[in-house]
Scaffold this motif. Sequence first.
Motif, mmCIF file in Angstrom:
data_model
loop_
_atom_site.group_PDB
_atom_site.id
_atom_site.type_symbol
_atom_site.label_atom_id
_atom_site.label_comp_id
_atom_site.label_asym_id
_atom_site.label_seq_id
_atom_site.Cartn_x
_atom_site.Cartn_y
_atom_site.Cartn_z
ATOM 1 N N ALA B 286 -2.934 -4.181 -8.165
ATOM 2 C CA ALA B 286 -2.573 -3.815 -6.790
ATOM 3 C C ALA B 286 -3.175 -2.459 -6.434
ATOM 4 N N VAL B 287 -3.165 -1.516 -7.412
ATOM 5 C CA VAL B 287 -3.747 -0.191 -7.160
ATOM 6 C C VAL B 287 -5.247 -0.351 -6.894
ATOM 7 N N ASP B 288 -5.917 -1.199 -7.696
ATOM 8 C CA ASP B 288 -7.356 -1.443 -7.475
ATOM 9 C C ASP B 288 -7.598 -1.959 -6.061
ATOM 10 N N ALA B 289 -6.744 -2.904 -5.624
ATOM 11 C CA ALA B 289 -6.935 -3.499 -4.297
ATOM 12 C C ALA B 289 -6.678 -2.463 -3.207
ATOM 13 N N ALA B 290 -5.584 -1.678 -3.383
ATOM 14 C CA ALA B 290 -5.218 -0.696 -2.348
ATOM 15 C C ALA B 290 -6.252 0.426 -2.265
ATOM 16 N N ALA B 291 -6.948 0.692 -3.399
ATOM 17 C CA ALA B 291 -7.954 1.762 -3.405
ATOM 18 C C ALA B 291 -9.131 1.428 -2.487
ATOM 19 N N GLU B 292 -9.233 0.155 -2.098
ATOM 20 C CA GLU B 292 -10.360 -0.250 -1.250
ATOM 21 C C GLU B 292 -10.149 0.102 0.222
ATOM 22 N N VAL B 293 -8.901 0.496 0.569
ATOM 23 C CA VAL B 293 -8.660 0.809 1.992
ATOM 24 C C VAL B 293 -8.221 2.263 2.147
ATOM 25 N N GLU B 294 -8.328 2.761 3.385
ATOM 26 C CA GLU B 294 -7.831 4.102 3.702
ATOM 27 C C GLU B 294 -6.314 4.057 3.566
ATOM 28 N N GLN B 295 -5.711 5.112 3.083
ATOM 29 C CA GLN B 295 -4.257 5.203 2.934
ATOM 30 C C GLN B 295 -3.675 3.999 2.180
ATOM 31 N N GLY B 296 -4.264 3.733 1.023
ATOM 32 C CA GLY B 296 -3.802 2.621 0.196
ATOM 33 C C GLY B 296 -2.364 2.849 -0.270
ATOM 34 N N ARG B 297 -1.607 1.755 -0.329
ATOM 35 C CA ARG B 297 -0.187 1.888 -0.697
ATOM 36 C C ARG B 297 0.230 0.689 -1.551
ATOM 37 N N VAL B 298 0.999 0.959 -2.616
ATOM 38 C CA VAL B 298 1.534 -0.121 -3.448
ATOM 39 C C VAL B 298 3.034 0.106 -3.589
ATOM 40 N N THR B 299 3.810 -0.931 -3.310
ATOM 41 C CA THR B 299 5.272 -0.798 -3.430
ATOM 42 C C THR B 299 5.798 -1.797 -4.454
ATOM 43 N N VAL B 300 6.563 -1.276 -5.419
ATOM 44 C CA VAL B 300 7.159 -2.130 -6.450
ATOM 45 C C VAL B 300 8.647 -2.244 -6.152
ATOM 46 N N ALA B 301 9.140 -3.486 -6.073
ATOM 47 C CA ALA B 301 10.555 -3.677 -5.745
ATOM 48 C C ALA B 301 11.154 -4.738 -6.666
ATOM 49 N N VAL B 302 12.486 -4.711 -6.766
ATOM 50 C CA VAL B 302 13.185 -5.705 -7.590
ATOM 51 C C VAL B 302 14.034 -6.554 -6.659
ATOM 52 N N GLY B 303 14.060 -7.849 -6.904
ATOM 53 C CA GLY B 303 14.858 -8.715 -6.034
ATOM 54 C C GLY B 303 15.445 -9.871 -6.827
ATOM 55 N N GLY B 304 16.179 -10.724 -6.156
ATOM 56 C CA GLY B 304 16.746 -11.883 -6.836
ATOM 57 C C GLY B 304 17.449 -12.796 -5.871
ATOM 58 N N ARG B 305 17.493 -14.068 -6.243
ATOM 59 C CA ARG B 305 18.244 -15.037 -5.452
ATOM 60 C C ARG B 305 18.656 -16.164 -6.386
ATOM 61 N N GLY B 306 19.913 -16.575 -6.330
ATOM 62 C CA GLY B 306 20.386 -17.692 -7.161
ATOM 63 C C GLY B 306 20.150 -17.411 -8.640
ATOM 64 N N GLN B 307 19.445 -18.321 -9.287
ATOM 65 C CA GLN B 307 19.239 -18.219 -10.737
ATOM 66 C C GLN B 307 18.004 -17.406 -11.101
ATOM 67 N N GLU B 308 17.349 -16.818 -10.086
ATOM 68 C CA GLU B 308 16.086 -16.123 -10.391
ATOM 69 C C GLU B 308 16.105 -14.662 -9.952
ATOM 70 N N VAL B 309 15.399 -13.848 -10.752
ATOM 71 C CA VAL B 309 15.206 -12.449 -10.364
ATOM 72 C C VAL B 309 13.711 -12.169 -10.425
ATOM 73 N N TRP B 310 13.269 -11.127 -9.756
ATOM 74 C CA TRP B 310 11.833 -10.845 -9.778
ATOM 75 C C TRP B 310 11.521 -9.374 -9.555
ATOM 76 N N ILE B 311 10.311 -9.026 -9.975
ATOM 77 C CA ILE B 311 9.757 -7.716 -9.630
ATOM 78 C C ILE B 311 8.549 -8.028 -8.756
ATOM 79 N N SER B 312 8.538 -7.494 -7.540
ATOM 80 C CA SER B 312 7.405 -7.768 -6.654
ATOM 81 C C SER B 312 6.523 -6.529 -6.554
ATOM 82 N N VAL B 313 5.223 -6.784 -6.431
ATOM 83 C CA VAL B 313 4.249 -5.696 -6.319
ATOM 84 C C VAL B 313 3.414 -5.987 -5.068
ATOM 85 N N ALA B 314 3.614 -5.173 -4.040
ATOM 86 C CA ALA B 314 2.919 -5.436 -2.765
ATOM 87 C C ALA B 314 1.881 -4.349 -2.523
#
Lengths: 130, 389
Positions: B286-314
């Motif tokens: 994600a950092v590599d991808a964001a480095a290609e644009v001006e003001q690159g940004r990467v946000t890491v978040a934790v979430g979950g629903r029902g029987q599943e949990v996740w870490i998302s990287v946007a």
Amino acid sequence: MAKKVLVVDDEMDVRTYISTLLESNGFKATVAENGEQGLAKLKEARFDLVTLDVMMPKESGIKLYREMKNDPELSAIPTIIISGLAKKTFLHSQKVLDKFKGQQVPEPDAYIEKPAEPEELLVEVKRLVG
Amino acid sequence: MAVQAPPAYRRVLLIDDEPGIRRMMSLDLQGEGYEVTTAPNGETGLAAFRRLNPDIVITDLKMPGIDGIELLGRIKLMSPDTEVIVITGHGDMELAIKSLQLDASDFITKPINDEALYVALKRAQDRLALKAELRSYTHELEDKVAEATEKALAVERLAAVGQTVSSLVHSIKNILSGLRGGSYMVEEGIGSLRAEVAGQGLSMVNRNIRRLADLVRDLLTFCKPRTPELSPHLLNDLAAEAVQNLAAEAEERGVRLELDSSSRRAWALVERPAVLDALMNLVSNAVDAAAEVEQGRVTVAVGGRGQEVWISVADNGPGLEPEAAQKIFQGFFSTKGAAGTGLGLMVSQKTACEHGGRVEFENRAPDGAVFCLVLPAIEPPPDGGGANP
């Protein structure tokens, strides 16, 4: 006047290496990261030689090579393919495209398999535009 | 095709309520080499059929109790390939037609003419032989299809191996090119007393040594089938550690890397080092991808629903081109040129699968992409996760 060479390769290290090699030997190098950028630069300015990688994102070297050879303004520019692909694989893919598109494209002026040795590349560059 | 009735189709069950007919017919048939069993009514006939499984049944139609039509239906239900010849009284044409509709092989009328009986028996035998031959052809064909399928699979496996090897060779050639270019530039820089060229060359050599090390590590991780050693971990801790480990790299590339602190708390059973590697892979991409644009940004978040949990990287990079979006989970496909081994995402996916999870992505081209490491959720451990290091 220094001969102008367009270096098209998606790998930054390869672009830096080949352009340094050319500049150190009296050539003027311009770089492009993919076929699309390469074609744009070819249309902007006149080049004496193109070194072209084959497998690149956005637009491959195979496509740019065919575009050059089908463009009367660009078809005479000598081209060296520098690729990780074996030469026969490149030629085979061109033959398949020749059949498919119904247009014959000549073989490149030189073909160098990666990693390109500096001496080998210089010999070919000098042979074509020295 | 002429089919000779083999002697095997000579076991006949004869069912008729008239003792005279049973006696007379069985004598005749035995005289012709048939093995005959007789039954006086439908019930006994059915029992004999179940016991003996004869090749051919000859049955009278009009019998008290289970009549010939019912018997025919029941026999065909149990054994559709059994040949059943029905005997009808003179003028019982309607019954005869009904029996043919119920798949009787033939009918003969009373009084029984020997010749008509033998013709009917011969036709029944021919049909039995044909059916057997057809079955054998079908089995042979099935065997041939199975054999051909096996061969096709073997060819496909070989092609996959060939493709993997050729992709691997391509990756290695690219690294070699970087090393060759780097060593040339070091020599050239020293020879021409240009320190910056030598320095650039040395950076190239070092960068490509790292690429080779990454490739070898990814290959080893990918090739080694393993069962992770699981313990409960708070995904928020893993997310924070991944962000912390890559903060310097992100800053150097001009990318703002942040952890969404409003994320919910989510627990999963993981092998910490493996999942941390998989997650860092996603964040680094994600950092590599964001480095290609001006003001690159990467946000890491934790979430979950029902029987599943996740870490998302946007990231807010350029997103994936359609061709890349289709290939990103394939080995040796990299959108990053010199920066990627083309195995990282495959390794992350493998780690996720070993944990009963998966890696999902949403392409928001041209406004970035979101990758999610999804894992099965667990309840928070009673000690509050004391097992965590």
